[in-house]
Design a protein around this motif. Sequence first.
Motif, PDB file in Angstrom:
ATOM      1  N   TRP A   4      -2.818   3.791  -2.672  1.00 32.35           N
ATOM      2  CA  TRP A   4      -2.938   2.841  -3.771  1.00 32.35           C
ATOM      3  C   TRP A   4      -2.446   1.474  -3.317  1.00 32.35           C
ATOM      4  O   TRP A   4      -1.545   1.370  -2.498  1.00 32.35           O
ATOM      5  CB  TRP A   4      -2.125   3.302  -4.984  1.00 32.35           C
ATOM      6  N   ARG A  44      -7.518   0.450   0.729  1.00 39.34           N
ATOM      7  CA  ARG A  44      -8.407   0.690   1.866  1.00 39.34           C
ATOM      8  C   ARG A  44      -7.604   0.610   3.152  1.00 39.34           C
ATOM      9  O   ARG A  44      -6.876  -0.363   3.382  1.00 39.34           O
ATOM     10  CB  ARG A  44      -9.531  -0.348   1.891  1.00 39.34           C
ATOM     11  N   TRP A  63       0.865  -1.167   0.000  1.00 35.88           N
ATOM     12  CA  TRP A  63       0.000   0.000   0.000  1.00 35.88           C
ATOM     13  C   TRP A  63       0.906   1.221   0.000  1.00 35.88           C
ATOM     14  O   TRP A  63       1.803   1.342   0.839  1.00 35.88           O
ATOM     15  CB  TRP A  63      -0.907   0.004   1.218  1.00 35.88           C
ATOM     16  N   THR A 112      -3.848  -0.286 -10.670  1.00 33.32           N
ATOM     17  CA  THR A 112      -4.029   1.066 -10.118  1.00 33.32           C
ATOM     18  C   THR A 112      -5.227   1.097  -9.174  1.00 33.32           C
ATOM     19  O   THR A 112      -6.035   2.012  -9.180  1.00 33.32           O
ATOM     20  CB  THR A 112      -4.233   2.102 -11.245  1.00 33.32           C
ATOM     21  N   ARG A 113      -5.337   0.102  -8.359  1.00 34.82           N
ATOM     22  CA  ARG A 113      -6.480  -0.013  -7.461  1.00 34.82           C
ATOM     23  C   ARG A 113      -6.268   0.839  -6.214  1.00 34.82           C
ATOM     24  O   ARG A 113      -5.210   0.818  -5.593  1.00 34.82           O
ATOM     25  CB  ARG A 113      -6.672  -1.477  -7.070  1.00 34.82           C
ATOM     26  N   GLU A 114      -7.302   1.593  -5.858  1.00 36.66           N
ATOM     27  CA  GLU A 114      -7.221   2.408  -4.655  1.00 36.66           C
ATOM     28  C   GLU A 114      -7.255   1.509  -3.427  1.00 36.66           C
ATOM     29  O   GLU A 114      -8.032   0.560  -3.349  1.00 36.66           O
ATOM     30  CB  GLU A 114      -8.372   3.419  -4.620  1.00 36.66           C
ATOM     31  N   ARG A 139      -3.864  10.089  -0.719  1.00 34.47           N
ATOM     32  CA  ARG A 139      -4.564   8.991  -1.368  1.00 34.47           C
ATOM     33  C   ARG A 139      -3.720   7.739  -1.177  1.00 34.47           C
ATOM     34  O   ARG A 139      -2.501   7.835  -1.034  1.00 34.47           O
ATOM     35  CB  ARG A 139      -4.747   9.298  -2.851  1.00 34.47           C
ATOM     36  N   GLY A 163       1.444   5.521  -0.468  1.00 32.68           N
ATOM     37  CA  GLY A 163       0.807   6.813  -0.338  1.00 32.68           C
ATOM     38  C   GLY A 163       1.814   7.938  -0.257  1.00 32.68           C
ATOM     39  O   GLY A 163       3.026   7.714  -0.144  1.00 32.68           O
TER      40      GLY A 163
END
Length: 417
Positions: free
Chosen positions: A280, A251, A187, A247-249, A278, A189
């Motif tokens: 990713w 959580r 992940w 390119t999945r956001e 944000r 950011g």
Amino acid sequence: MTVIIAGAGIGGLTLGLSLHQQGIPFKIVEAVHELKPMGVGINIQPHAVRELFELDLEIELDGVGLRTSEVVYFSSQGQRIWTERRGLEAGYNWPQYSIHRGELQLMLLRNLISRAGPDVVQTGRSLAGWTEAPHGVRVHLEDRTTGEQQDDLHGELLVACDGINSVARAKLYPDEGPAVWGGRMMWRGVTDAARFLTGRSMAMAGTSAKKFVCYPMQDHGDGRMRINWIADLALPPDTDWDRQDWTREGRLSDFAPEFADWQFDWLNIPWMIQNAERIWEYPMVDRDPLPQWSFGRATLLGDAAHAMYPVGSNGASQAILDARVLTRELMRHGRVPEALTAYEADRREAVNALILANRGDGPDKVLDEVAARAPDGFDAIEDVISDRELAEVAAEYKALAGFDVDALNARGPLIGM
């Protein structure tokens, strides 16, 4: 006739700048219709920075990136394991840069257009295939968004710089299948936060199964910095790591709880995660080493040839080196298949070794070693592992990746200036 470059990423743009510098005609085709500053932070090592400086890009690099001074390793308890100087502070003649990948890409694009003109890059044109002729290559193109076929381009050589999901590689190796997942999810950011450590430090904490990496990319000048971070977690083998979506956001609930108590005196990691602009999510994937890159008048470059885990900060650096070596061989041999063969002979085995080294966590493997010897932390790191052992791991990787400080400083330029 020209060299046709498929892909306007870091490798393709560096190749274009290098070819223009040497007076070799080229044309770049790029699948997207508009290049935007996509991605997150990367590091460019001194051996690659040297090549960008030789393209007269030092001022531009300082405008979009930050010169890194050190890498600091910490345990999962936040205890300092090892500090390794980087760039100029380590004795190199060139710095290391921490930089946003998209900003680097756009900087290269701006400089290429200003030097060679806007027509050298054609967007909205994706590689669909190619056909060889005795003295050239016909490159077939399409609009990736509509599937509409476009006019062919004719050139002398094709260099596929089209990334980890390379169309060219899939045509050369149709049975290869998807990228290889290493069992970890990342992940990533970007957070604006107060300076930590020296203000030019890269920090790595944890183990290969649970790691946090962060480094500043820009200094706002008010005590705050734009900081790139990566949180890695090992996941079960049956995890659906989503092969199709790169390119999945991300959580917060999927990973932030694992780092909830990582509030150290040098950095508040939970705050860093919670305050990202944000987030990713990326699977940690690579590609198996290939036995051959060059086939007739076509070759692979960058991630299309050697996608590797983002360990040791080497992916973009190796693409830059590919571009420079290929340019050198085109100068020596001309725009003929022999130049592609010579380029591959210089690069392929060395980069294949890096792919395998990064699967073993590269220089970051010291984190697992310390955790195995002192799982609950330590009073003094000297009681766990010696400076000599730590330095040997770091030196071994630098030599493998081609940026041993003494060797790099001593060798001549890749391309005669």
